[in-house]
Design a protein around this motif. Structure first.
Motif, PDB file in Angstrom:
ATOM      1  N   GLN A  49      26.323 -84.565 -82.954  1.00 44.85           N
ATOM      2  CA  GLN A  49      27.378 -83.709 -83.500  1.00 44.85           C
ATOM      3  C   GLN A  49      28.311 -84.442 -84.454  1.00 44.85           C
ATOM      4  OE1 GLN A  49      28.488 -82.103 -79.380  1.00 44.85           O
ATOM      5  NE2 GLN A  49      28.943 -80.403 -80.748  1.00 44.85           N
ATOM      6  N   CYS A  90      30.708 -74.319 -78.503  1.00 46.13           N
ATOM      7  CA  CYS A  90      30.278 -75.639 -78.965  1.00 46.13           C
ATOM      8  C   CYS A  90      31.066 -75.978 -80.224  1.00 46.13           C
ATOM      9  CB  CYS A  90      28.780 -75.593 -79.270  1.00 46.13           C
ATOM     10  SG  CYS A  90      28.114 -77.142 -79.892  1.00 46.13           S
ATOM     11  N   HIS A 133      24.537 -79.056 -71.320  1.00 43.57           N
ATOM     12  CA  HIS A 133      24.791 -78.679 -72.716  1.00 43.57           C
ATOM     13  C   HIS A 133      24.676 -79.904 -73.637  1.00 43.57           C
ATOM     14  CE1 HIS A 133      27.335 -76.339 -75.795  1.00 43.57           C
ATOM     15  NE2 HIS A 133      27.273 -77.550 -76.289  1.00 43.57           N
ATOM     16  N   GLU A 134      25.283 -81.020 -73.226  1.00 44.76           N
ATOM     17  CA  GLU A 134      25.313 -82.207 -74.100  1.00 44.76           C
ATOM     18  C   GLU A 134      23.960 -82.916 -74.157  1.00 44.76           C
ATOM     19  OE1 GLU A 134      27.723 -82.349 -76.033  1.00 44.76           O
ATOM     20  OE2 GLU A 134      29.052 -81.023 -74.924  1.00 44.76           O
ATOM     21  N   HIS A 137      21.832 -81.325 -76.589  1.00 47.12           N
ATOM     22  CA  HIS A 137      22.111 -81.747 -77.973  1.00 47.12           C
ATOM     23  C   HIS A 137      21.252 -82.953 -78.366  1.00 47.12           C
ATOM     24  CE1 HIS A 137      25.360 -79.373 -79.678  1.00 47.12           C
ATOM     25  NE2 HIS A 137      26.123 -79.517 -78.617  1.00 47.12           N
TER      26      HIS A 137
HETATM   27 NI    NI Z   1      27.819 -78.457 -78.073  1.00 45.50          NI
END
Ligand code: NI
Length: 170
Positions: A49, A90, A133-134, A137
């Protein structure tokens, strides 16, 4: 502060590389990630991210009350059969929140910023959700990949706008 990559940026779809070198440079990068997450009021942040496809996640479920937990090369070692649904958002998809089904509990093993192995057994609640969630990613997976086709259709316009302009509003 690092720049948050927004939906449409190809780095968000990359499978991140294992971290092998635990040096000062890595530690500076981790500190910057933690700061970026704090400033952006995020619960978690993955290195993808901020534009680096390497396997690092920072999580803070305390809104800055406690230092963030750093996970280098994390992986889920066990997940409950029991699932739970809750609203997710997010930092890379501003303006979009949707209910996502996740495992209620997960166990994770990872390395800390110095390369020492540690495990978190049976994480629950927000921490369990954030970990899933992470870690997604790091595999190029976004929370919108988990929602129903109908919900996906409903946000198609917003996603298009996000990818084009960096904002889903207006
Ligand atoms: Ni996220």
């Amino acid at each position: 502060m690092q720049e948050i990559r927004i939906y449409g940026d190809p780095v968000l779809r990359k499978s991140a590389q294992e971290v092998e070198t635990f040096d000062e440079r890595l530690n500076r990068f981790i500190d910057e990630m933690a700061e970026t997450m704090l400033v952006k009021d995020g619960v978690g942040l993955a290195a993808n991210q901020v534009g680096e496809a390497i396997r690092i996640v920072v999580i803070d479920t305390t809104a800055g009350e406690e230092p963030p937990i750093i996970f280098v090369n994390p992986h889920i070692t066990a997940a409950s059969d029991e699932m739970a649904e809750a609203e997710e958002g997010c930092l890379s998809l501003p303006g979009i929140t949707l209910p996502v089904k996740r495992h209620l509990r997960v166990s994770v093993s990872a390395q800390d910023r110095r390369g020492r192995e540690f495990t978190i057994e049976q994480a629950a609640g927000l921490l369990a959700r954030a970990l899933q969630h992470e870690i997604d990613h790091l595999n190029g997976v976004l929370f919108i990949d988990h929602v129903s086709p109908l919900q996906r259709t409903m946000i198609r316009g917003k996603l298009k706008k996000l990818a084009k302009t960096g904002s889903a509003d207006g």
